[in-house]
Design an enzyme around this catalytic site. Structure first.
Site, PDB file in Angstrom:
ATOM      1  N   HIS A  12       0.852  -1.188   0.000  1.00  0.00           N
ATOM      2  CA  HIS A  12       0.000   0.000   0.000  1.00  0.00           C
ATOM      3  C   HIS A  12       0.894   1.247   0.000  1.00  0.00           C
ATOM      4  CE1 HIS A  12      -2.883   3.052   1.246  1.00  0.00           C
ATOM      5  NE2 HIS A  12      -3.832   2.219   0.845  1.00  0.00           N
ATOM      6  N   ASP A  47      -7.575   3.995   4.691  1.00  0.00           N
ATOM      7  CA  ASP A  47      -7.830   3.803   3.263  1.00  0.00           C
ATOM      8  C   ASP A  47      -8.029   2.326   2.933  1.00  0.00           C
ATOM      9  OD1 ASP A  47      -7.863   4.970   0.484  1.00  0.00           O
ATOM     10  OD2 ASP A  47      -6.201   3.561   0.256  1.00  0.00           O
TER      11      ASP A  47
END
Length: 390
Positions: A197, A350
């Protein structure tokens, strides 16, 4: 009428009314049903030295974590033999592991942000499930069932997946529901890994930059960045465990974020037992670099999202202090774990928000087995999750 006395009494009544309103408002928030539960999985760590033996016993008898010959006898023997030594290490870092403190802190910040960015799934509440110490999987499940959320996201706090760590935590949920019927009316989904990520990479990059500034400016470009991750037995690697490649992917993402500013390497720590494990080991690599004339280093705990015994004792005390003095290293630093870094909280927010919006509820990779897996329990668990997360 005594106006002063009246004013004081009125003020007291007003203050009581305000306090009562705040109390009722706080109670309403506490009692408010969480629509979405985020179950945070991790190994955990003993919070007191009294918990160390049972914690070690759990590890040494968990065949997902480690495989030993005659494990039912050898595992307890090793746990008993190592207890005093490990207790001393915990005493040296304050008497216990801070991993529960950090996980709760991360969970609170995560759910606070989720309430803002994903109001359609709010309110959110986090739960913690550790493997060998409280709060256990069973305790977390009892709270989730009591709170009756509409959806539960099982969120692994290991960015990189390994059958020995992530797999053990997921199998603990499987074991729990083999003995207990899943509560009805709850939708379940899984976040099993997130090694690349972008905000995770940025978090580690910022931690490294923070540490680099502590070196003299003329030395900064020569500092070797040593990404240190918990090692794995070669038997597991050869079976096809994806952990080494996922850790390597995280390192690559971090170095891209840093624009490859320094020499770097991936090393491995925390070997247990006599069998061959992934190398080079962190301490051995420091010794080898020292022989090459290298004298400036930063250790980065690339597979850990919060501080615990492997960072606070093994990296900080055993390597950055004791070994550094032995090798006469000029300067060695240790990048902090993500902990509650704002960018890291953005990262996990997120990850969960995107998962809630567009899934999938479970990934094909999670449901697949290692190419040389011969563990029937693994097959049973994967088949169960296929139906559990429908």
């Amino acid at each position: 009428m005594n106006f002063t006395r009246f004013s004081r009494n009125f003020l007291k009544v007003s203050q009581w009314g305000a306090e009562r309103s705040r109390f009722l408002s706080a109670s309403a928030v506490i009692q408010q049903k969480a629509k979405t539960a985020v179950l945070m999985l991790n190994m955990g760590g003993p919070q007191t030295t009294q918990q160390v033996h049972d914690y070690l016993l759990g590890i040494m008898t968990d065949r997902d974590m480690i495989q030993l010959p005659v494990q039912s006898k050898l595992g307890p023997w090793i746990a008993q033999r190592r207890t005093e030594e490990v207790q001393k290490k915990y005493q040296e870092i304050g008497g216990g592991s801070p991993i529960l403190k950090w996980t709760n802190r991360q969970g609170e910040l995560l759910c606070g942000q989720l309430d803002r960015v994903s109001p359609e799934t709010a309110p959110h509440r986090h739960y913690v499930a550790f493997r060998y110490v409280t709060p256990t999987t069973a305790e977390a499940m009892a709270k989730i069932e009591e709170d009756r959320s509409e959806r539960v996201v099982i969120f692994s706090q290991y960015p990189q997946y390994s059958c020995a760590t992530s797999g053990s935590s997921f199998n603990a949920i499987f074991d729990h529901f083999k003995k207990n019927s899943p509560p009805k009316g709850i939708s379940w989904s899984v976040i099993d890994r997130w090694p690349t990520h972008p905000l995770l990479a940025r978090t580690f990059a910022e931690r490294i930059r923070e540490e680099l500034t502590k070196f003299p400016s003329e030395k900064q470009k020569d500092v070797i960045l040593m990404f240190s991750a918990h090692s794995l037995p070669l038997k597991a690697v050869n079976r096809g465990d994806s952990y080494p490649s996922e850790v390597g992917a995280t390192v690559q993402a971090v170095m891209q974020e840093l624009n490859f500013c320094n020499p770097h390497t991936l090393v491995w720590q925390s070997k247990v037992g006599p069998l061959p494990w992934l190398e080079p080991f962190t301490d051995a690599a420091l010794k080898a670099y020292s022989r090459q004339g290298k004298k400036n280093f930063i250790l980065i705990p690339i597979a850990f999202v919060n501080e615990h015994i492997e960072t606070l004792h093994e990296l900080d005390i055993e390597y950055c202090h004791d070994l550094a003095q032995e090798l006469k290293i000029e300067r060695i630093g240790r990048a902090a774990a993500p902990n509650d870094h704002p960018v890291f909280i953005e990262a996990i927010t997120d990850i969960v928000a995107q998962h809630l919006r567009k899934g999938p509820k479970i990934t094909p990779k999670f449901l697949s087995r290692c190419p040389h897996c011969v563990n029937p329990r693994c097959l049973e668990s994967k088949n169960w999750y296929t139906k559990f997360c429908e």
